[in-house]
Design a protein around this motif. Structure first.
Motif, short mmCIF file in Angstrom:
data_model
loop_
_atom_site.label_atom_id
_atom_site.label_comp_id
_atom_site.label_asym_id
_atom_site.label_seq_id
_atom_site.Cartn_x
_atom_site.Cartn_y
_atom_site.Cartn_z
N GLU A 1 0.83 -1.21 0.00
CA GLU A 1 0.00 0.00 0.00
C GLU A 1 0.87 1.26 0.00
O GLU A 1 0.60 2.21 -0.75
CB GLU A 1 -0.91 -0.02 1.23
CG GLU A 1 -1.92 1.13 1.27
CD GLU A 1 -2.83 1.02 2.48
OE1 GLU A 1 -4.03 0.82 2.29
OE2 GLU A 1 -2.32 1.13 3.63
N GLN A 2 1.91 1.26 0.82
CA GLN A 2 2.79 2.42 0.89
C GLN A 2 3.49 2.70 -0.43
O GLN A 2 3.84 3.84 -0.73
CB GLN A 2 3.84 2.21 1.99
CG GLN A 2 3.27 2.26 3.41
CD GLN A 2 4.27 1.85 4.47
OE1 GLN A 2 5.31 1.24 4.17
NE2 GLN A 2 3.97 2.16 5.72
N PRO B 1 -1.31 -1.91 -6.83
CA PRO B 1 -2.74 -2.08 -7.07
C PRO B 1 -3.38 -2.99 -6.03
O PRO B 1 -2.69 -3.75 -5.32
CB PRO B 1 -2.80 -2.70 -8.47
CG PRO B 1 -1.48 -3.35 -8.66
CD PRO B 1 -0.49 -2.50 -7.91
N ASP B 2 -4.71 -2.91 -5.94
CA ASP B 2 -5.44 -3.70 -4.95
C ASP B 2 -5.13 -5.19 -5.03
O ASP B 2 -5.06 -5.86 -4.01
CB ASP B 2 -6.95 -3.50 -5.13
CG ASP B 2 -7.42 -2.17 -4.58
OD1 ASP B 2 -6.59 -1.43 -4.00
OD2 ASP B 2 -8.62 -1.86 -4.73
N VAL C 1 -4.08 -6.99 -1.64
CA VAL C 1 -4.92 -8.06 -1.08
C VAL C 1 -4.21 -9.40 -1.21
O VAL C 1 -4.29 -10.25 -0.31
CB VAL C 1 -6.30 -8.06 -1.75
CG1 VAL C 1 -7.14 -9.23 -1.27
CG2 VAL C 1 -7.03 -6.74 -1.45
N GLY C 2 -3.50 -9.62 -2.31
CA GLY C 2 -2.74 -10.86 -2.47
C GLY C 2 -1.71 -11.03 -1.38
O GLY C 2 -1.55 -12.11 -0.81
N PRO D 1 -12.27 -2.87 3.83
CA PRO D 1 -13.09 -2.31 2.74
C PRO D 1 -12.51 -2.62 1.36
O PRO D 1 -13.25 -2.90 0.41
CB PRO D 1 -13.07 -0.80 3.03
CG PRO D 1 -12.82 -0.70 4.50
CD PRO D 1 -11.88 -1.84 4.81
N ARG D 2 -11.19 -2.60 1.25
CA ARG D 2 -10.53 -2.92 -0.01
C ARG D 2 -10.78 -4.39 -0.37
O ARG D 2 -11.05 -4.73 -1.53
CB ARG D 2 -9.03 -2.65 0.15
CG ARG D 2 -8.24 -2.66 -1.15
CD ARG D 2 -6.75 -2.59 -0.85
NE ARG D 2 -6.32 -1.41 -0.12
CZ ARG D 2 -5.89 -0.28 -0.68
NH1 ARG D 2 -5.86 -0.18 -2.00
NH2 ARG D 2 -5.50 0.73 0.06
N VAL D 3 -10.69 -5.25 0.63
CA VAL D 3 -10.94 -6.69 0.41
C VAL D 3 -12.39 -6.91 -0.01
O VAL D 3 -12.67 -7.65 -0.96
CB VAL D 3 -10.61 -7.49 1.69
CG1 VAL D 3 -10.92 -8.97 1.48
CG2 VAL D 3 -9.14 -7.31 2.09
N GLN D 4 -13.32 -6.24 0.67
CA GLN D 4 -14.74 -6.40 0.34
C GLN D 4 -15.05 -5.90 -1.07
O GLN D 4 -15.82 -6.54 -1.80
CB GLN D 4 -15.62 -5.65 1.35
CG GLN D 4 -17.11 -5.93 1.17
CD GLN D 4 -17.49 -7.37 1.51
OE1 GLN D 4 -17.30 -7.80 2.65
NE2 GLN D 4 -18.00 -8.11 0.54
N ARG D 5 -14.46 -4.79 -1.48
CA ARG D 5 -14.67 -4.30 -2.84
C ARG D 5 -14.22 -5.32 -3.87
O ARG D 5 -14.86 -5.51 -4.91
CB ARG D 5 -13.91 -2.97 -3.06
CG ARG D 5 -14.55 -1.77 -2.38
CD ARG D 5 -14.00 -0.46 -2.91
NE ARG D 5 -12.56 -0.33 -2.71
CZ ARG D 5 -12.01 0.19 -1.61
NH1 ARG D 5 -12.78 0.58 -0.60
NH2 ARG D 5 -10.70 0.31 -1.52
#
Length: 197
Positions: A48-49, A53-54, A58-59, A183-187
């Protein structure tokens, strides 16, 4: 031993994952100076820093989730055979996440074997525990295995998560908790399952 509930849905998978981090994240990580939860949160935080990308964030967050969902239990330095946590994790994730995230989990062990075969300097980055598990996992890939692995369309993402795997072993590093990433995981779950935000 945590087993994935049979009735997981797109509405409950993120809470299930959060509960694993909260209940079991403090468990020892393969003889490393961080816990299992710290390890995965560090990888996601570093991604993230760095504006990744998501899919990579998330991976990295979920790549070792199989240590908690596997019927084989958690790896230890006394193990004499591989426990295949990567397959256990991917099995839980595949129905809720895009293939790229599942592949980052399923193939992060193969990525270590791949990098040891194709980038000799990579081996020098491995911790003692990671070298031990590499030996149980088959050692560096053969030329044939390398050629096959390079056919994976998600290779770049898998390799990126592998580097985050090695980076996420910093004693005392401060990170947000799983809820920060939820929230990122849920998206990502919603998009994969065809649900509108």
């Amino acid at each position: 031993m945590t087993q994935a509930p049979k009735d997981l849905t797109p509405d409950t998978i993120v809470e299930f994952l959060a509960s694993i981090f909260e209940r079991r994240g403090g468990e020892e990580y393969l003889g490393e100076p961080v816990t299992m939860g710290e390890h995965m949160l560090q990888g996601a935080t570093i991604a993230e820093q760095n504006g990744q990308p998501d899919e990579i964030i998330v991976g990295a967050l979920l790549h070792d989730i199989g240590h908690f969902t596997s019927e084989f239990g958690t790896f230890s330095m006394d193990d004499t055979e591989d426990r295949h946590h990567e397959d256990a994790g991917a099995e839980v994730l595949e129905q809720f996440f895009p293939t790229v995230v599942t592949d980052c989990c399923k193939y992060h062990v193969a990525a270590k074997r791949y990098l040891c075969a194709t980038k000799p300097s990579y081996f020098e980055r491995l911790s003692e525990a990671s070298v031990h598990s590499l030996n149980l996992q088959g050692g560096p890939m053969s030329a044939e295995e390398v050629a096959e692995f390079e056919q994976n369309p998600n290779l770049k993402h898998i390799i990126a998560v592998r580097y985050l795997d090695e980076a996420g072993k910093i004693a005392g590093m401060e990170t947000p908790d799983f809820r920060h990433f939820a929230p990122r995981v849920q998206r990502m779950v919603d998009a994969h399952c065809g649900r509108s935000a």
